[in-house]
Scaffold this motif. Structure first.
Motif, mmCIF file in Angstrom:
data_model
loop_
_atom_site.group_PDB
_atom_site.id
_atom_site.type_symbol
_atom_site.label_atom_id
_atom_site.label_comp_id
_atom_site.label_asym_id
_atom_site.label_seq_id
_atom_site.Cartn_x
_atom_site.Cartn_y
_atom_site.Cartn_z
ATOM 1 N N ASP A 68 38.109 32.837 45.348
ATOM 2 C CA ASP A 68 38.055 34.296 45.278
ATOM 3 C C ASP A 68 39.302 34.918 44.658
ATOM 4 O O ASP A 68 39.199 35.816 43.820
ATOM 5 C CB ASP A 68 37.809 34.880 46.672
ATOM 6 N N ASP A 69 40.481 34.468 45.067
ATOM 7 C CA ASP A 69 41.694 35.064 44.512
ATOM 8 C C ASP A 69 41.795 34.818 43.010
ATOM 9 O O ASP A 69 42.198 35.700 42.242
ATOM 10 C CB ASP A 69 42.951 34.584 45.240
ATOM 11 N N GLU A 70 41.372 33.651 42.557
ATOM 12 C CA GLU A 70 41.383 33.353 41.125
ATOM 13 C C GLU A 70 40.355 34.217 40.383
ATOM 14 O O GLU A 70 40.606 34.651 39.261
ATOM 15 C CB GLU A 70 41.107 31.872 40.873
ATOM 16 N N ALA A 71 39.212 34.452 41.005
ATOM 17 C CA ALA A 71 38.180 35.291 40.380
ATOM 18 C C ALA A 71 38.687 36.721 40.200
ATOM 19 O O ALA A 71 38.430 37.354 39.163
ATOM 20 C CB ALA A 71 36.906 35.265 41.221
ATOM 21 N N ILE A 72 39.412 37.224 41.176
ATOM 22 C CA ILE A 72 39.961 38.584 41.078
ATOM 23 C C ILE A 72 41.039 38.638 39.996
ATOM 24 O O ILE A 72 41.057 39.555 39.169
ATOM 25 C CB ILE A 72 40.488 39.056 42.445
ATOM 26 N N ARG A 73 41.911 37.643 39.976
ATOM 27 C CA ARG A 73 42.933 37.592 38.920
ATOM 28 C C ARG A 73 42.282 37.508 37.538
ATOM 29 O O ARG A 73 42.732 38.163 36.592
ATOM 30 C CB ARG A 73 43.868 36.407 39.139
ATOM 31 N N ALA A 74 41.223 36.720 37.427
ATOM 32 C CA ALA A 74 40.516 36.588 36.145
ATOM 33 C C ALA A 74 39.888 37.918 35.731
ATOM 34 O O ALA A 74 39.893 38.277 34.544
ATOM 35 C CB ALA A 74 39.454 35.497 36.238
ATOM 36 N N ALA A 75 39.356 38.667 36.691
ATOM 37 C CA ALA A 75 38.766 39.976 36.379
ATOM 38 C C ALA A 75 39.845 40.944 35.891
ATOM 39 O O ALA A 75 39.622 41.696 34.928
ATOM 40 C CB ALA A 75 38.061 40.539 37.619
ATOM 41 N N ILE A 76 41.004 40.921 36.516
ATOM 42 C CA ILE A 76 42.109 41.790 36.096
ATOM 43 C C ILE A 76 42.559 41.415 34.681
ATOM 44 O O ILE A 76 42.753 42.285 33.821
ATOM 45 C CB ILE A 76 43.271 41.721 37.108
#
Length: 150
Positions: A30-38
């Motif tokens: 999840d944290d990587e997915a959020i960073r990727a979205a940013i």
């Protein structure tokens, strides 16, 4: 078994295809997915793709001073229309996960070659953003931002 000229073994290709499919199906943390979205949002701003930026925001998005998603759309489109070249460099992103929601904080160094969006052509914005899972994707439902002068 010997192969004739031009014959190719299918087995290595199946192994490679199997590895690619398993990697594609693996769930990103999840944290990587959020960073990727940013990161994707920053790249979309640089590429002047307002729709891609807005796709990251939920329908009920709320930003500074009560800016809703439609207001955000107007801000993004107006700024992209006036700027020839926009650069966005995202600093370190901290993510706090809270089940189906998360808070992400980061700084973004933004440059604008036209000087229209950013009067002195460069600034750092500080962001605190709220994210929630919608299906398999994480989308931003609120954001607060300020610059060095605020």
């Amino acid at each position: 078994m010997q192969r004739g000229p031009g014959e190719v073994s299918v087995r290595p290709y199946l192994i490679v295809l199997s590895c690619l499919l398993s990697a594609a199906c693996a769930r990103q943390p999840d944290d990587e997915a959020i960073r990727a979205a940013i990161t994707a949002g920053a790249a979309s701003i640089e590429a002047h793709r307002a729709k891609d930026v807005l796709d990251l925001a939920t329908d009920d998005f709320v930003g500074n001073d009560g800016v809703d998603r439609a207001g955000l759309a107007n801000i993004v489109r107006a700024q992209l229309l006036g700027a020839n070249t926009i650069g966005v460099r995202i600093g370190s992103v901290t993510v706090e996960l809270h089940g189906e929601r998360a808070v992400a904080r980061f700084d973004a160094d933004i440059t604008d070659s036209s000087g229209r969006w950013i009067a002195d052509r460069a600034t750092t914005l500080h962001f605190e953003t709220g994210w929630r899972r919608e299906g398999r994707a994480w989308r931003c439902y609120n954001a607060k931002w300020s610059d060095d002068r605020s």
